[in-house]
Design a protein around this motif. Structure first.
Motif, mmCIF file in Angstrom:
data_model
loop_
_atom_site.group_PDB
_atom_site.id
_atom_site.type_symbol
_atom_site.label_atom_id
_atom_site.label_comp_id
_atom_site.label_asym_id
_atom_site.label_seq_id
_atom_site.Cartn_x
_atom_site.Cartn_y
_atom_site.Cartn_z
ATOM 1 N N ALA A 56 43.323 42.773 38.175
ATOM 2 C CA ALA A 56 42.893 41.426 38.559
ATOM 3 C C ALA A 56 41.556 41.061 37.923
ATOM 4 O O ALA A 56 41.265 39.892 37.682
ATOM 5 C CB ALA A 56 42.813 41.318 40.080
ATOM 6 N N THR A 101 41.594 36.839 38.211
ATOM 7 C CA THR A 101 42.034 36.566 39.584
ATOM 8 C C THR A 101 41.222 37.360 40.597
ATOM 9 O O THR A 101 41.180 37.011 41.775
ATOM 10 C CB THR A 101 43.528 36.893 39.772
ATOM 11 N N ARG A 138 38.991 35.203 42.634
ATOM 12 C CA ARG A 138 39.499 34.092 43.434
ATOM 13 C C ARG A 138 39.134 34.284 44.903
ATOM 14 O O ARG A 138 39.313 35.374 45.455
ATOM 15 C CB ARG A 138 41.018 33.995 43.310
ATOM 16 N N CYS A 196 39.685 34.536 48.655
ATOM 17 C CA CYS A 196 40.886 34.976 49.365
ATOM 18 C C CYS A 196 40.624 35.122 50.853
ATOM 19 O O CYS A 196 39.487 35.313 51.279
ATOM 20 C CB CYS A 196 41.342 36.337 48.832
ATOM 21 N N PHE A 207 42.342 37.526 53.845
ATOM 22 C CA PHE A 207 43.274 38.561 54.309
ATOM 23 C C PHE A 207 43.223 38.592 55.832
ATOM 24 O O PHE A 207 42.157 38.403 56.428
ATOM 25 C CB PHE A 207 42.864 39.940 53.774
ATOM 26 N N PHE A 233 39.097 38.273 45.987
ATOM 27 C CA PHE A 233 40.196 39.240 46.029
ATOM 28 C C PHE A 233 39.659 40.649 45.835
ATOM 29 O O PHE A 233 40.027 41.575 46.563
ATOM 30 C CB PHE A 233 41.226 38.907 44.939
ATOM 31 N N VAL A 293 40.295 43.305 48.844
ATOM 32 C CA VAL A 293 41.467 44.173 48.731
ATOM 33 C C VAL A 293 41.070 45.634 48.903
ATOM 34 O O VAL A 293 41.821 46.437 49.441
ATOM 35 C CB VAL A 293 42.215 43.917 47.401
ATOM 36 N N LEU A 322 47.383 39.260 52.518
ATOM 37 C CA LEU A 322 46.787 38.080 51.892
ATOM 38 C C LEU A 322 47.511 36.851 52.440
ATOM 39 O O LEU A 322 48.733 36.733 52.290
ATOM 40 C CB LEU A 322 46.952 38.160 50.370
ATOM 41 N N ARG A 344 44.651 31.912 49.315
ATOM 42 C CA ARG A 344 43.766 32.161 48.166
ATOM 43 C C ARG A 344 43.589 30.849 47.416
ATOM 44 O O ARG A 344 44.440 29.955 47.473
ATOM 45 C CB ARG A 344 44.334 33.242 47.243
#
Lengths: 447, 447
Positions: free
Chosen positions: B30, B35, B38, B40, B42, B126, B130, B331, B334
């Motif tokens: 990513a 990305t 970006r 996000c 979650f 992200f 993550v 997720l 986003r």
């Protein structure tokens, strides 16, 4: 060895407080009247296997040896015990110098066990042995439960690789021990980086649904993954529509695509469809990995499916229905005095409510038929019959306080495989049943 | 705060490797295409409660905050990742500087939850979000499972104290977290010294069968214990014969004997007999503690028995049949770009095989009737209806990377008690049933 020196993420400076309060109060009371110094034998065993299981798997032995070596009370811990008046000053002074100086024998790690098998035998004074009860049981009860589940899953997988991916379903440090136990039980890899770091288990993983979802569309996600990891990666194909995803995956990665992963749906059906589709697209060497709430039964049900690897999470780390082993640590013999040469006398709680124990310091052997297949677990006291001398199971792990039983984890993994092969074929049946061999007792009248 | 600085036995220098391999490979891929940056959202939630359970209990939040604060890659960890080629040099450099800089909202610890409740919401890029998936789920899935069992046991005990004594049945560090979760769920004390040391939970314990057996006879053991701990101790009376032991216990300690403990047999029957015997011996204030393989049903069955405290081991630490919670980290929204002000778009895996998720950044509120009793868990996206504004459940835990949600454990314990009292009475029924309130969705068309 103090593993804290290694700076590993799963280490603790000392294991001495992984101990129940009453071990210390017993110590104090026994020190006051001299029984603390009586020579004692404690044994670890289970009265039964989890319902329906045909064998147990000893795991955690290596961790037990670390825990014994690291069982030392530091100044902060002693101050805690003082501030909370757990024990008196005299006992604290004794604890400050505590080092286990006795002997530990045990089934070597990876070996199988049965009801009554003395999987660990701890010998020394009452004082030095009683303190180790809690941490030894914690480790063996947890790790053996995971290894038993792993072993069944491994048999069910019939040689296909198993990926341990349960870290998110259990305590973050239990997860590391679970990866270790799973590897001994036959798993190939783990998702858990801490387990890779701590134990050298190969780690694996590529992407989750979130990775697809953070992109504008699935193709963009696949392109990003292949650009980063190369075509020999594993693409997750069930975020939207599996058939579309497989087509896109092969378009993006080419027929050299390493694998696709399916994480939902009717895996048997979907695996067949995906295999057919991959073959039709020319991706004949692309593997199929499945990972949705698998246990040993689900794995077995996919035996005829075109599946190349299984990822197992929840059911591995919860022991597939049996997250602990009911191992206990019992005093089985003690001398009546601290005089040199005072004989060990067998002791046991009287049977009440089914919690019977067999008194006496025990040996154990696995009796085999002419073909080498196990016939019985023989647990005895006193002299070992000549015919069983070559089949004794306990090995020295700690001698006069020195750890002598360290070995690479691969030895335990290999041993487990060999031990399983030495059992009757019905050992690996998944259906519920009795222990695959009976436990026979060979008790000396003197205990 | 790096808790490793405190020198506690349950600390780890870093939580960054309690992470699945794929979180790092996703990060690398990513980052390569942008990305990773970006914005996000979650969310952590469960699709269902364990079968038959009427509510869940959020536990582990305090540990999550420590884990986020300690989520930093040190040089040894980066070297491990390099040596095993988990990610490339560019990603390693990024990891070396990693600090979570986003926001975390969540149900406060001790609160109850239901299917779909967004018990934690993690917002940031992200990349930074993550990475936290695995360790957050490990903690919440484990601790919440234990707290749920503890809560049911606590209800069943009806105000009688509960002693947590399961350390020997689970991983030695999971045990410490389990003691913490049990205390939040209503337990009073623990046997686990590490839990006392780490979390200040009162510890308790006196003696085991081994203490009686190491002595020449039961009287000698009782005399030693009373000499060491005083008459207000708890004597274990089921090593040989309960009736004899109770008589000896009162002879040795006098009618001021603190308590007797019964660890086997038909506890209902034995407790009545022991109570009668103690009363006849004049030991009217001597308490009775029972400790044999109890779960919430066994505790409830002893409601009418003269029992003063329960010790619970195995069934507490294995979540009384449900050792994990099936919480997931998904997720849900986003932005499509990293431009400032780019709108969040709801995302979700398409429903396949029952793994559906509800897209969109969510709020949650507990709707109450006029008497203040909960009627529904309302989970929504977009604007919060005015009528629910006072009943919102999520609170800020981390703001722009700074932990803002720390609180004493007693706040979580008190909150759990209050939350339970705010549910319909049938919440604490032990029998199997549906969640005690339904989850209603209030979804904005825009998500």
């Amino acid at each position: 060895m103090n593993t804290a020196d290694l700076g590993l993420p799963v280490d603790v400076p000392s294991t001495a407080l992984f101990t129940d309060h009453y071990e210390l109060t017993m110590l104090q009371a026994a020190r006051a009247n001299g029984t603390a110094e009586r020579p004692c034998v404690f044994e670890v065993f289970t009265r039964r296997l989890p319902e329906g299981r045909r064998y147990g798997v000893v795991a955690g032995t290596g961790r037990v040896l670390d825990a014994v070596a690291n069982f030392r009370f530091d100044a902060d811990q002693l101050e805690y015990l003082r501030a909370h008046e757990v024990v008196d000053e005299d006992t604290l002074a004794w604890l400050a110098d505590y080092r286990f100086s006795g002997d530990i024998w045990g089934y070597p790690e990876g070996e199988v066990y049965f009801p009554g098998s003395p999987v660990l035998r701890v010998e020394g004074t009452f004082a030095e042995c009683v303190l180790l009860e809690t941490v030894i049981l914690s480790i063996l009860n947890h790790d053996s439960a995971i290894a038993a589940a792993a072993s069944r899953m491994s048999s069910a997988a019939g040689g296909r690789p198993l990926i341990e991916m349960g870290a998110r379903r259990t305590h973050e440090l239990a997860a590391v021990a679970a990866s270790r136990a799973a590897w001994i039980g036959g798993f190939s890899t783990t998702s858990d980086l801490a387990a890779g770091y701590r134990y050298g288990i190969p780690t694996t993983g590529t992407s989750a649904h979130a990775f697809t979802l953070v992109h504008d569309d699935e193709r963009a996600a696949f392109e990003a993954q292949v650009a980063s990891m190369g075509p020999d990666t594993t693409l997750l194909v069930d975020t939207y529509d599996v058939e579309n995803a497989v087509r896109t995956a092969v378009e993006v990665a080419g027929p050299e695509l390493g694998a696709v992963r399916i994480d939902s749906g009717d895996l048997l059906l979907v695996a067949h469809r995906v295999r057919d589709q991959l073959d039709a697209l020319g991706a004949r060497n692309t593997r199929i990995v499945v990972t949705s709430d698998l246990d040993e039964y689900a794995i077995a049900s996919l035996a005829a499916a075109p599946v190349d690897a299984y990822g197992v999470g929840t059911q591995l780390v919860v022991g597939s229905g049996h997250p602990t082993c009911s191992m206990v640590y019992k005093l089985v013999a003690r001398a009546r005095s601290t005089e040199p040469g005072a004989p060990l006398e067998p002791v046991a709680k009287r049977s009440v409510g089914g919690k019977a124990s067999v008194a006496g310091r025990k040996w154990a052997a696995r009796r085999r038929d002419a073909a080498g297949t196990a016939e019985a677990e023989v647990v005895g006291t006193g002299e070992v019959p000549d015919a069983l001398g070559a089949d004794l199971l306990l090995v020295p792990l700690v001698t006069k306080g020195e750890v002598v039983g360290r070995e690479p984890m691969s030895a335990a993994r290999d041993r487990h495989k060999a031990a399983l092969e030495g059992l009757p074929l019905s050992a690996t049946q998944l259906s519920r049943g009795e222990p695959v061999i009976p436990t026979e007792y060979h008790l000396d009248a003197k205990g």
